[in-house]
Design a protein around this motif. Structure first.
Motif, PDB file in Angstrom:
ATOM      1  N   VAL A  98       0.823  -1.214   0.000  1.00 44.76           N
ATOM      2  CA  VAL A  98       0.000   0.000   0.000  1.00 44.76           C
ATOM      3  C   VAL A  98       0.860   1.268   0.000  1.00 44.76           C
ATOM      4  O   VAL A  98       0.346   2.360   0.212  1.00 44.76           O
ATOM      5  CB  VAL A  98      -0.969  -0.001   1.213  1.00 44.76           C
ATOM      6  CG1 VAL A  98      -1.911  -1.188   1.127  1.00 44.76           C
ATOM      7  CG2 VAL A  98      -0.215  -0.009   2.555  1.00 44.76           C
ATOM      8  N   GLN A  99       2.166   1.111  -0.276  1.00 44.20           N
ATOM      9  CA  GLN A  99       3.073   2.263  -0.185  1.00 44.20           C
ATOM     10  C   GLN A  99       3.190   3.129  -1.438  1.00 44.20           C
ATOM     11  O   GLN A  99       3.599   4.289  -1.320  1.00 44.20           O
ATOM     12  CB  GLN A  99       4.476   1.796   0.210  1.00 44.20           C
ATOM     13  CG  GLN A  99       4.533   1.213   1.610  1.00 44.20           C
ATOM     14  CD  GLN A  99       5.957   0.963   2.080  1.00 44.20           C
ATOM     15  OE1 GLN A  99       6.925   1.225   1.365  1.00 44.20           O
ATOM     16  NE2 GLN A  99       6.092   0.439   3.290  1.00 44.20           N
ATOM     17  N   PRO A 100       2.879   2.634  -2.644  1.00 44.91           N
ATOM     18  CA  PRO A 100       3.145   3.494  -3.810  1.00 44.91           C
ATOM     19  C   PRO A 100       2.480   4.871  -3.673  1.00 44.91           C
ATOM     20  O   PRO A 100       1.321   4.980  -3.300  1.00 44.91           O
ATOM     21  CB  PRO A 100       2.552   2.697  -4.978  1.00 44.91           C
ATOM     22  CG  PRO A 100       2.720   1.277  -4.556  1.00 44.91           C
ATOM     23  CD  PRO A 100       2.432   1.300  -3.069  1.00 44.91           C
ATOM     24  N   HIS A 101       3.274   5.900  -3.998  1.00 47.45           N
ATOM     25  CA  HIS A 101       2.766   7.256  -3.849  1.00 47.45           C
ATOM     26  C   HIS A 101       1.716   7.582  -4.900  1.00 47.45           C
ATOM     27  O   HIS A 101       0.950   8.522  -4.741  1.00 47.45           O
ATOM     28  CB  HIS A 101       3.914   8.270  -3.986  1.00 47.45           C
ATOM     29  CG  HIS A 101       5.028   8.069  -3.007  1.00 47.45           C
ATOM     30  ND1 HIS A 101       4.852   7.493  -1.776  1.00 47.45           N
ATOM     31  CD2 HIS A 101       6.342   8.380  -3.091  1.00 47.45           C
ATOM     32  CE1 HIS A 101       6.003   7.462  -1.142  1.00 47.45           C
ATOM     33  NE2 HIS A 101       6.923   7.981  -1.912  1.00 47.45           N
ATOM     34  N   CYS A 102       1.724   6.854  -6.002  1.00 43.82           N
ATOM     35  CA  CYS A 102       0.794   7.164  -7.094  1.00 43.82           C
ATOM     36  C   CYS A 102       0.745   5.963  -8.041  1.00 43.82           C
ATOM     37  O   CYS A 102       1.450   4.970  -7.842  1.00 43.82           O
ATOM     38  CB  CYS A 102       1.262   8.404  -7.858  1.00 43.82           C
ATOM     39  SG  CYS A 102       2.903   8.205  -8.571  1.00 43.82           S
ATOM     40  N   GLY A 103      -0.065   6.068  -9.070  1.00 40.02           N
ATOM     41  CA  GLY A 103      -0.197   4.973 -10.033  1.00 40.02           C
ATOM     42  C   GLY A 103       1.091   4.726 -10.805  1.00 40.02           C
ATOM     43  O   GLY A 103       1.442   3.585 -11.096  1.00 40.02           O
ATOM     44  N   SER A 104       1.796   5.805 -11.135  1.00 40.79           N
ATOM     45  CA  SER A 104       3.044   5.628 -11.888  1.00 40.79           C
ATOM     46  C   SER A 104       4.073   4.870 -11.057  1.00 40.79           C
ATOM     47  O   SER A 104       4.773   3.997 -11.583  1.00 40.79           O
ATOM     48  CB  SER A 104       3.616   6.992 -12.292  1.00 40.79           C
ATOM     49  OG  SER A 104       2.786   7.594 -13.233  1.00 40.79           O
ATOM     50  N   SER A 105       4.164   5.175  -9.761  1.00 41.86           N
ATOM     51  CA  SER A 105       5.089   4.433  -8.877  1.00 41.86           C
ATOM     52  C   SER A 105       4.713   2.966  -8.825  1.00 41.86           C
ATOM     53  O   SER A 105       5.578   2.083  -8.826  1.00 41.86           O
ATOM     54  CB  SER A 105       4.976   4.933  -7.436  1.00 41.86           C
ATOM     55  OG  SER A 105       5.660   6.092  -7.228  1.00 41.86           O
ATOM     56  N   ALA A 106       3.411   2.712  -8.734  1.00 46.36           N
ATOM     57  CA  ALA A 106       2.943   1.325  -8.671  1.00 46.36           C
ATOM     58  C   ALA A 106       3.317   0.598  -9.959  1.00 46.36           C
ATOM     59  O   ALA A 106       3.771  -0.559  -9.930  1.00 46.36           O
ATOM     60  CB  ALA A 106       1.434   1.289  -8.444  1.00 46.36           C
ATOM     61  N   ASN A 107       3.180   1.282 -11.100  1.00 46.05           N
ATOM     62  CA  ASN A 107       3.515   0.640 -12.373  1.00 46.05           C
ATOM     63  C   ASN A 107       5.021   0.426 -12.518  1.00 46.05           C
ATOM     64  O   ASN A 107       5.469  -0.609 -13.030  1.00 46.05           O
ATOM     65  CB  ASN A 107       2.953   1.453 -13.546  1.00 46.05           C
ATOM     66  CG  ASN A 107       1.440   1.318 -13.639  1.00 46.05           C
ATOM     67  OD1 ASN A 107       0.863   0.350 -13.135  1.00 46.05           O
ATOM     68  ND2 ASN A 107       0.794   2.278 -14.273  1.00 46.05           N
ATOM     69  N   LEU A 108       5.800   1.398 -12.052  1.00 50.83           N
ATOM     70  CA  LEU A 108       7.266   1.218 -12.055  1.00 50.83           C
ATOM     71  C   LEU A 108       7.642  -0.061 -11.325  1.00 50.83           C
ATOM     72  O   LEU A 108       8.437  -0.876 -11.801  1.00 50.83           O
ATOM     73  CB  LEU A 108       7.920   2.379 -11.294  1.00 50.83           C
ATOM     74  CG  LEU A 108       8.521   3.549 -12.030  1.00 50.83           C
ATOM     75  CD1 LEU A 108       8.924   4.635 -11.047  1.00 50.83           C
ATOM     76  CD2 LEU A 108       9.721   3.120 -12.833  1.00 50.83           C
ATOM     77  N   ALA A 109       7.047  -0.220 -10.141  1.00 54.32           N
ATOM     78  CA  ALA A 109       7.352  -1.406  -9.331  1.00 54.32           C
ATOM     79  C   ALA A 109       6.901  -2.665 -10.071  1.00 54.32           C
ATOM     80  O   ALA A 109       7.620  -3.672 -10.097  1.00 54.32           O
ATOM     81  CB  ALA A 109       6.655  -1.300  -7.979  1.00 54.32           C
ATOM     82  N   ALA A 110       5.736  -2.596 -10.681  1.00 55.21           N
ATOM     83  CA  ALA A 110       5.192  -3.770 -11.381  1.00 55.21           C
ATOM     84  C   ALA A 110       6.143  -4.238 -12.480  1.00 55.21           C
ATOM     85  O   ALA A 110       6.464  -5.429 -12.584  1.00 55.21           O
ATOM     86  CB  ALA A 110       3.825  -3.431 -11.975  1.00 55.21           C
ATOM     87  N   GLY A 243      -1.264   5.215  -4.659  1.00 53.96           N
ATOM     88  CA  GLY A 243      -1.289   4.000  -5.456  1.00 53.96           C
ATOM     89  C   GLY A 243      -1.192   2.769  -4.576  1.00 53.96           C
ATOM     90  O   GLY A 243      -1.043   2.870  -3.344  1.00 53.96           O
ATOM     91  N   MET A 244      -1.275   1.622  -5.228  1.00 56.29           N
ATOM     92  CA  MET A 244      -1.259   0.354  -4.502  1.00 56.29           C
ATOM     93  C   MET A 244      -0.873  -0.754  -5.493  1.00 56.29           C
ATOM     94  O   MET A 244      -1.139  -0.614  -6.690  1.00 56.29           O
ATOM     95  CB  MET A 244      -2.679   0.084  -4.011  1.00 56.29           C
ATOM     96  CG  MET A 244      -2.780  -0.548  -2.653  1.00 56.29           C
ATOM     97  SD  MET A 244      -4.512  -0.735  -2.164  1.00 56.29           S
ATOM     98  CE  MET A 244      -4.741   0.653  -1.102  1.00 56.29           C
ATOM     99  N   VAL A 245      -0.291  -1.823  -4.979  1.00 56.43           N
ATOM    100  CA  VAL A 245      -0.036  -3.008  -5.814  1.00 56.43           C
ATOM    101  C   VAL A 245      -0.670  -4.211  -5.127  1.00 56.43           C
ATOM    102  O   VAL A 245      -0.504  -4.398  -3.916  1.00 56.43           O
ATOM    103  CB  VAL A 245       1.485  -3.279  -5.970  1.00 56.43           C
ATOM    104  CG1 VAL A 245       1.721  -4.550  -6.787  1.00 56.43           C
ATOM    105  CG2 VAL A 245       2.199  -2.106  -6.628  1.00 56.43           C
ATOM    106  N   LEU A 246      -1.388  -5.018  -5.888  1.00 60.24           N
ATOM    107  CA  LEU A 246      -1.932  -6.289  -5.404  1.00 60.24           C
ATOM    108  C   LEU A 246      -1.277  -7.380  -6.235  1.00 60.24           C
ATOM    109  O   LEU A 246      -1.101  -7.209  -7.446  1.00 60.24           O
ATOM    110  CB  LEU A 246      -3.452  -6.352  -5.628  1.00 60.24           C
ATOM    111  CG  LEU A 246      -4.289  -5.186  -5.097  1.00 60.24           C
ATOM    112  CD1 LEU A 246      -5.728  -5.307  -5.591  1.00 60.24           C
ATOM    113  CD2 LEU A 246      -4.240  -5.148  -3.575  1.00 60.24           C
ATOM    114  N   CYS A 247      -0.932  -8.485  -5.590  1.00 56.78           N
ATOM    115  CA  CYS A 247      -0.298  -9.532  -6.403  1.00 56.78           C
ATOM    116  C   CYS A 247      -0.452 -10.893  -5.759  1.00 56.78           C
ATOM    117  O   CYS A 247      -0.908 -11.017  -4.620  1.00 56.78           O
ATOM    118  CB  CYS A 247       1.185  -9.220  -6.618  1.00 56.78           C
ATOM    119  SG  CYS A 247       2.144  -9.256  -5.109  1.00 56.78           S
TER     120      CYS A 247
END
Ligand code: DSN
Length: 420
Positions: A98-110, A243-247
């Motif tokens: 739940v740490q990504p600051h925004c959608g772009s950060s979440a996508n970078l991580a993805a 942003g957020m990442v689920l996996c």
């Protein structure tokens, strides 16, 4: 105009900094007095705003709960775990970051989970409704990776899955990314997952736009189909900016490492508090009703605009947003956006598929229902809003029409105040 909650906050800010307080007051007035139809915007609840505006902004907590690089993290560990649990439960995911600051950060991580720089990612063309961070050449995603794109069918203006498959077989991407910012139709996640599987790619879905619809059961969930899902929390999900990442559990360690220390430093704990509050709200039955109403309202807006002679890309919408092609009317997105701004209706100009106009003055406008639905408007109000938008579009420079529309838009806003 300020309502009590905001007045108290503004008074406190104003006592220290009258200049910033004045700007905040003016922006609140703008939000209260205008019909917000930008589909990526919404109205966060007072509880979300209070959580974001809390003392958690004072805390550093690089790392993950239980594994921090700072002392004094007991309480924020509880908070972040709670937020993760709520995200996992709401979306049925095995792991949540739940740490990504925004959608772009979440996508970078993805991408970092599945790719090395230079590897191929296959995503939807921004010009056809995709996202900037799905491989646009002007974005990090198109600079770091070899980005190739798929698009919509010229006749239906809907995703051409055969083309996606052919493109995937041709370029053999490491990641197939799906999700869009200006595509009004539901994506076939099962078909896309099968394509990714066929070429050995990871399947990533960016559900930034429709996360709230998924949370409320008004849209199919990509979670069972995708290796990894990213989202933003401030759009249909009605939370704070973030942003957020689920996996799947198998990717959890790599995701956490990609977010921190990969692309971010300390998490924004105040934003995580706001995310937790927003996720909690989705446990209430009223939110499922909200998600259904967002879709019904977008449908009513689409019918109203179409009945008044506006051409909708793909013929309509299944979601919270729609795209109007202004070419048949000989108008540009910029002129219409500006004319609507002048009467208190906010939309954004947007490229339409196969647009030959410049990105800065494209041939379409994008509209959506999330914010006005949060303000309590229903299908009757959406029909009226369609009437107002169409009147402006058909009479762009008519001062009488503008005055009448401005008054009616303002009356709708006054009848549905912001909750602050
Ligand atoms: N920039 C966002 C939008 O407005 O749709 C995309 O995430």
């Amino acid at each position: 105009m300020t309502v009590p909650l905001a007045a108290e906050r503004l008074a406190r800010i104003g006592a220290e900094d009258p200049e910033v307080a004045a700007i905040l007051a003016a922006e609140l007035r703008r939000q209260q007095d205008t019909l917000e139809l930008i589909p990526s915007e919404n109205v966060a609840s007072p509880a979300v705003l209070d959580a974001v505006g809390s003392w958690l902004t004072n805390k550093y907590a690089e790392g993950t709960p239980g594994r921090r690089y700072y002392g004094g993290c007991e309480e924020v560990d509880r908070l972040e775990r709670l937020c993760q649990e709520r995200a996992r439960a709401l979306f049925g995911a095995e792991h949540a970051n739940v740490q990504p600051h925004c959608g772009s950060s979440a996508n970078l991580a993805a991408y970092a989970v599945f790719c090395q720089p230079g590897d191929t990612i296959l995503g939807m063309d921004l010009g056809h409704g995709g996202h900037l961070s799905h491989g646009s050449p002007v974005n990090f995603s198109g600079m770091l990776y070899r980005a190739v794109h798929y698009g919509v069918d010229p006749a239906t203006e809907q995703l051409d899955y055969d083309q996606v498959q052919a493109r995937a077989l041709e370029v053999r991407p490491r990641v197939l990314v799906a999700g869009a910012s200006a595509y009004p139709r539901i994506l076939d996640f099962a078909r896309l997952a099968a394509i990714a599987n066929e070429v050995g790619a990871a399947f990533v879905v960016d559900m930034a736009h429709f996360a709230g619809l998924v949370a409320g059961g008004a849209h199919p969930s990509p979670v069972p189909h995708a290796d990894l899902v990213t989202l933003t929390t401030h759009k249909t999900l009605r939370g704070p900016w973030g942003g957020m990442v689920l996996c799947r559990a198998a990717h959890a360690a790599k995701v956490d490492k990609a977010v921190f220390p990969g692309y971010q430093g300390g998490p924004l704990l105040h934003a995580i508090a706001g995310k937790a509050v927003a996720l909690h709200a989705w446990g209430q039955p009223a939110m499922a009703d909200y998600a259904q109403r967002v879709v019904a309202n977008a449908g009513a807006l689409a019918r109203g605009l179409s009945d008044r002679g506006l051409r909708l890309v793909s013929g309509g919408t299944d979601t919270h947003l729609l795209l109007v092609d202004l070419r048949p009317l000989g108008l540009t997105g910029r002129a219409v956006q500006d004319a609507l701004d002048r009467v208190g209706i906010t939309v954004n100009r947007n490229a339409i598929p196969f647009d030959e106009a410049s990105r800065f003055n494209p041939s379409g406008i994008r509209l959506g229902s999330p914010a006005v639905t949060t303000r309590g408007m229903g299908e009757a109000e959406m029909a009226e809003i369609a009437d107002l938008v169409a009147a402006v579009v058909h009479h762009l420079d008519d001062a009488d029409v503008a005055a009448r529309v401005r008054a009616r838009a303002r009356a709708l806003c006054d009848a549905h105040p912001l909750p602050y």
